[in-house]
Design an enzyme around this catalytic site. Structure first.
Site, PDB file in Angstrom:
ATOM      1  N   ASN A 126      19.978  43.448 -20.956  1.00 36.02           N
ATOM      2  CA  ASN A 126      21.019  43.306 -19.938  1.00 36.02           C
ATOM      3  C   ASN A 126      20.499  42.388 -18.837  1.00 36.02           C
ATOM      4  O   ASN A 126      19.619  42.764 -18.067  1.00 36.02           O
ATOM      5  CB  ASN A 126      21.372  44.691 -19.376  1.00 36.02           C
ATOM      6  CG  ASN A 126      22.487  44.632 -18.339  1.00 36.02           C
ATOM      7  OD1 ASN A 126      22.872  43.568 -17.872  1.00 36.02           O
ATOM      8  ND2 ASN A 126      23.000  45.791 -17.968  1.00 36.02           N
ATOM      9  N   CYS A 182      26.829  42.995 -12.514  1.00 34.57           N
ATOM     10  CA  CYS A 182      27.020  42.493 -13.879  1.00 34.57           C
ATOM     11  C   CYS A 182      28.359  41.773 -14.068  1.00 34.57           C
ATOM     12  O   CYS A 182      28.507  40.970 -14.983  1.00 34.57           O
ATOM     13  CB  CYS A 182      26.895  43.640 -14.878  1.00 34.57           C
ATOM     14  SG  CYS A 182      25.301  44.484 -14.811  1.00 34.57           S
ATOM     15  N   HIS A 239      30.148  41.579 -21.532  1.00 35.34           N
ATOM     16  CA  HIS A 239      28.863  41.775 -20.859  1.00 35.34           C
ATOM     17  C   HIS A 239      27.902  42.442 -21.835  1.00 35.34           C
ATOM     18  O   HIS A 239      28.243  43.423 -22.501  1.00 35.34           O
ATOM     19  CB  HIS A 239      29.078  42.650 -19.628  1.00 35.34           C
ATOM     20  CG  HIS A 239      27.818  43.128 -18.991  1.00 35.34           C
ATOM     21  ND1 HIS A 239      26.731  42.304 -18.755  1.00 35.34           N
ATOM     22  CD2 HIS A 239      27.445  44.354 -18.552  1.00 35.34           C
ATOM     23  CE1 HIS A 239      25.778  42.995 -18.182  1.00 35.34           C
ATOM     24  NE2 HIS A 239      26.167  44.254 -18.056  1.00 35.34           N
TER      25      HIS A 239
END
Length: 325
Positions: free
Chosen positions: A282, A115, A252
């Site tokens: 996500n 990520c 994020h």
């Protein structure tokens, strides 16, 4: 005396057409729209179609960024793709993007920091530009993360989605006294002892299979806010700025509670925090450029704004980059 800076010339994004709502997931796993929204703030996610690969998503986002910048692939020296889900073990997804864009010049490679990949890639591109190895870099975060999921595991399958986002970074020489622009400071971290808190149980050297995502959710949450604020403060310290100077925080997009917790710990008002997780879940390395693209397109981020990018991912890896728009 001039200062070399990496300035964001264009942004772009791409999301697959197939949208899967929480209600649709609830038909196949023991979950509900209320449960998902309450815990992570996600309403829907985009899932790549059969035959639609990470490089395809990356190319679409890259073309959008180039168009936004008023450039063509001929103007690019380097392509960096941040991804955990490349089309193949090798070659790098970036070389496939290079081919699909019709480029036979320059060079291309992938970065794998899960990520945090896009922040790592932006920081790497900045180093290449400042060291004279490239003048314009196409930086892409792209994932088909849905292909790492166990769709019977409600603790992970509800969290992730597919997508891509991209920026074009360009070398600019700022004259003495000229206002600051571009990437000002970055901070990157990792700590491998936490690897088993968020990982995939497969790989070429271990099982010879792709594997599925496994996550110790409470442990990831426990570490996230502290590590996020750590790199944000580090980047600010390097630059001589403070949290009060920030116009926008683009984190994020993993979990609404983590984003809100980090914003609160930093003392940022919610209206300065860009949050898009509810619309695409996500998307790992794609989430920061997707959120950035939304905030630029809707006019929130404007020339002269001070913007902080931040991400944390499996490994653990985490990083932040401070940019004057």
């Amino acid at each position: 005396m001039t200062r070399t800076r990496s300035v964001i010339r264009g942004v772009g994004s791409y999301l697959p057409a197939n949208v899967v709502s929480n209600a649709e997931l609830a038909k196949t796993v023991d979950t509900s729209d209320e449960w998902i929204q309450q815990r992570v703030g996600i309403k829907q996610r985009h899932i790549a179609a059969e035959g639609e690969f990470t490089s395809d998503l990356a190319v679409a986002a890259g073309r959008a960024a180039l168009e936004n910048a008023g450039l063509t692939p001929d103007d690019i020296d380097l392509i960096i793709v941040a991804t955990t889900t490349p089309d193949y073990t090798f070659p790098a997804a970036a070389t496939l993007v290079q081919m699909k864009l019709g480029m036979s010049h320059g060079f291309a490679f992938d970065i794998q920091a899960v990520c945090s990949g896009f922040v790592y890639a932006v920081t790497t591109a900045d180093s290449y530009i400042k060291n004279g190895l490239a003048n314009r870099v196409l930086v892409i975060g792209a994932e088909t993360f849905s292909r790492l999921l166990d769709w019977t595991d409600r603790t992970t399958c509800v969290l992730f989605g597919d997508g891509a986002g991209a920026v074009v970074l360009e070398r600019v020489e700022l004259a003495e006294g000229e206002p600051e622009r571009g990437i000002i400071a970055s901070a990157l971290r990792s700590d491998g002892k936490h690897w088993d808190k968020l990982y995939v149980d497969g790989g070429p050297s271990t099982t010879g299979t792709t594997g599925h995502v496994h996550m110790q959710g409470p442990e990831v949450f426990r570490h996230a806010v502290g590590k996020i604020t750590d790199v944000v403060y580090s980047a600010l310290e390097k630059s001589g700025h403070t949290v009060a100077d920030l116009d926008w925080f683009v984190p994020h997009q993993a979990n609404r509670r983590i984003i809100e917790g980090a914003g609160a710990k930093l003392g940022l008002p919610p209206e300065k925090v860009v949050m898009t997780v509810e619309q695409h879940a996500n998307t790992s390395a794609a989430s920061v450029p997707l959120a950035l693209s939304v905030a630029v397109a809707d006019g929130r981020i404007k020339p002269g704004d001070l913007v902080m990018l931040e991400a944390m991912g499996g490994g653990f890896t985490w990083g932040a980059s401070l940019i004057r728009w």
